[in-house]
Scaffold this motif. Structure first.
Motif, short mmCIF file in Angstrom:
data_model
loop_
_atom_site.label_atom_id
_atom_site.label_comp_id
_atom_site.label_asym_id
_atom_site.label_seq_id
_atom_site.Cartn_x
_atom_site.Cartn_y
_atom_site.Cartn_z
N ALA A 1 31.65 31.14 7.21
CA ALA A 1 29.67 30.72 8.04
C ALA A 1 28.98 31.84 7.71
O ALA A 1 29.68 33.13 8.57
N ALA A 2 28.60 32.19 7.49
CA ALA A 2 27.34 33.02 7.34
C ALA A 2 26.40 32.89 8.53
O ALA A 2 25.91 32.29 8.98
N TYR A 3 26.27 34.40 9.03
CA TYR A 3 24.89 34.13 9.89
C TYR A 3 23.77 34.38 9.65
O TYR A 3 23.14 34.52 8.46
N THR A 4 23.25 33.09 10.75
CA THR A 4 22.04 32.78 9.85
C THR A 4 20.39 32.97 11.11
O THR A 4 20.10 31.71 11.35
N GLY A 5 21.21 33.34 12.34
CA GLY A 5 20.57 33.68 13.34
C GLY A 5 19.25 34.49 13.03
O GLY A 5 18.68 34.84 12.10
N PRO A 6 18.58 34.85 13.91
CA PRO A 6 17.24 35.61 14.57
C PRO A 6 17.07 37.12 14.13
O PRO A 6 18.70 37.31 14.04
N GLU A 7 17.38 37.39 13.00
CA GLU A 7 16.88 38.81 12.58
C GLU A 7 17.07 40.10 13.62
O GLU A 7 17.37 41.26 13.64
N GLU A 8 16.01 39.78 14.24
CA GLU A 8 16.30 40.34 15.44
C GLU A 8 16.12 39.72 17.39
O GLU A 8 15.38 38.86 17.38
N PRO A 9 17.38 39.96 17.33
CA PRO A 9 17.67 38.54 18.54
C PRO A 9 17.15 39.08 20.05
O PRO A 9 17.23 40.21 20.19
N GLU A 10 16.18 37.73 20.31
CA GLU A 10 16.13 38.96 21.64
C GLU A 10 16.87 38.49 22.89
O GLU A 10 16.92 38.68 24.13
N ALA A 11 17.82 38.10 22.79
CA ALA A 11 19.07 37.29 23.61
C ALA A 11 20.51 37.57 23.23
O ALA A 11 20.42 36.82 22.02
N LEU A 12 21.12 37.69 23.89
CA LEU A 12 22.65 37.73 23.70
C LEU A 12 23.75 37.06 24.37
O LEU A 12 23.41 37.17 25.61
N ALA B 1 30.11 24.49 23.39
CA ALA B 1 29.87 25.29 21.47
C ALA B 1 29.44 26.39 21.58
O ALA B 1 29.24 27.31 21.91
N VAL B 2 30.05 27.16 19.76
CA VAL B 2 29.77 28.14 20.01
C VAL B 2 28.92 28.11 18.52
O VAL B 2 29.33 27.61 17.67
N ASP B 3 27.94 28.27 18.48
CA ASP B 3 27.79 28.21 16.62
C ASP B 3 28.02 28.82 15.91
O ASP B 3 27.54 30.24 16.31
N PRO B 4 28.48 29.10 15.48
CA PRO B 4 29.39 29.85 13.80
C PRO B 4 28.88 31.22 13.59
O PRO B 4 28.37 31.59 13.15
N GLU B 5 27.48 30.19 13.02
CA GLU B 5 26.24 30.30 11.91
C GLU B 5 25.69 31.36 12.79
O GLU B 5 24.90 32.80 12.28
N ARG B 6 25.49 31.53 14.23
CA ARG B 6 24.66 32.18 14.78
C ARG B 6 25.73 33.41 15.47
O ARG B 6 25.88 34.47 16.71
N VAL B 7 27.32 33.85 15.27
CA VAL B 7 28.38 35.08 15.47
C VAL B 7 27.61 36.20 15.09
O VAL B 7 27.35 36.13 13.74
N VAL B 8 27.42 36.84 15.56
CA VAL B 8 26.48 38.31 15.08
C VAL B 8 28.01 39.50 14.72
O VAL B 8 28.17 39.60 13.33
N CYS B 9 28.77 39.08 15.56
CA CYS B 9 30.07 39.98 14.98
C CYS B 9 31.17 38.97 15.93
O CYS B 9 30.97 38.76 17.10
N ARG B 10 32.40 39.94 15.68
CA ARG B 10 33.57 39.28 16.20
C ARG B 10 35.08 40.11 16.19
O ARG B 10 34.31 40.31 15.29
#
Length: 218
Positions: free
Chosen positions: A83-94, A193-202
């Motif tokens: 899955a490619a990351y599609t979350g916010p470019e500047e996350p406000e929370a992690l 639930a973890v959205d795989p498209e919001r995983v910044v790194c693992r």
């Protein structure tokens, strides 16, 4: 690969030095961002670039280390199920998802350590002093409750042998969120639930990486 282009010790050393330099630049970028809170966008871009450089340098070093010495590094940054990351470019929370597995290899040591903790500070682990000490020294669930209630997970990880444990696989996921969760919102099912498209790194740690199928670990 022919003998003429076979990498050797010099290439491994050069890759190691490149990785060290990339780590230094990544840390420097983070430090510069911390010292310039008014220029967040540019600082974040610099950190992101340094992160990617460090990841590429780490992958190059890992590959050469394996080719030349048949050894691997103790960490991996695998793909997240494609899955490619599609979350916010500047996350406000992690959200940080961590799992560490252990095998209980010395139950007597674990029970003894839990009883010692209960004897030193029975009020900290709750209950009547005699009851807590007896339960901690006889019941495995009670002993685990005492130890993991007294020590932080990172301390358990660094001192696992003292507690009669053996490390298994471990994984850490950094997941971006739009905003912080409300207090108590996810406590009933923290890993539902973890959205795989919001995983910044693992980051995964596993003995499986020492085998032939290490590259296929998701």
């Amino acid at each position: 690969m022919s003998d003429a282009v076979q990498p050797g010790a010099a290439e491994v050393r050069a890759a190691a030095e490149a990785l060290k330099g990339a780590i230094d630049r990544h840390l420097a970028a983070i430090e510069r961002r911390a010292s310039k809170p008014d220029d967040v966008a540019e600082a974040d871009a610099e950190v992101f670039s340094a992160f990617n450089e460090m990841a590429a340098a780490g992958e190059a070093y890992d590959e050469l280390l394996y080719d030349v010495y048949d050894e691997v590094t103790p960490f991996e940054v695998p793909e997240t199920d494609g899955a490619a990351y599609t979350g916010p470019e500047e996350p406000e929370a992690l959200s940080v998802f961590i799992r560490r597995d252990y095998a209980v290899v010395d139950p007597r040591r674990l029970l003894a350590q839990a009883r010692r903790v209960a004897e030193l500070d029975p009020e900290a682990v709750g209950g009547d002093e005699d009851d807590v000490q007896d339960a901690a020294g006889r019941s495995m669930p009670a002993a685990l409750g005492v130890l993991f209630g007294e020590f932080e997970p990172d301390e358990i990880a660094s001192r696992h042998k003292e507690f009669g444990l053996e490390e298994g696989d471990a994984t850490l996921w950094i997941v971006a969120a739009e905003e912080p969760a409300e207090p108590g919102e996810w406590l009933s099912s923290p890993f539902e639930a973890v959205d795989p498209e919001r995983v910044v790194c693992r980051f995964d740690i596993s003995e499986a990486f020492d085998g032939e199928e290490a590259e296929n670990v998701p």
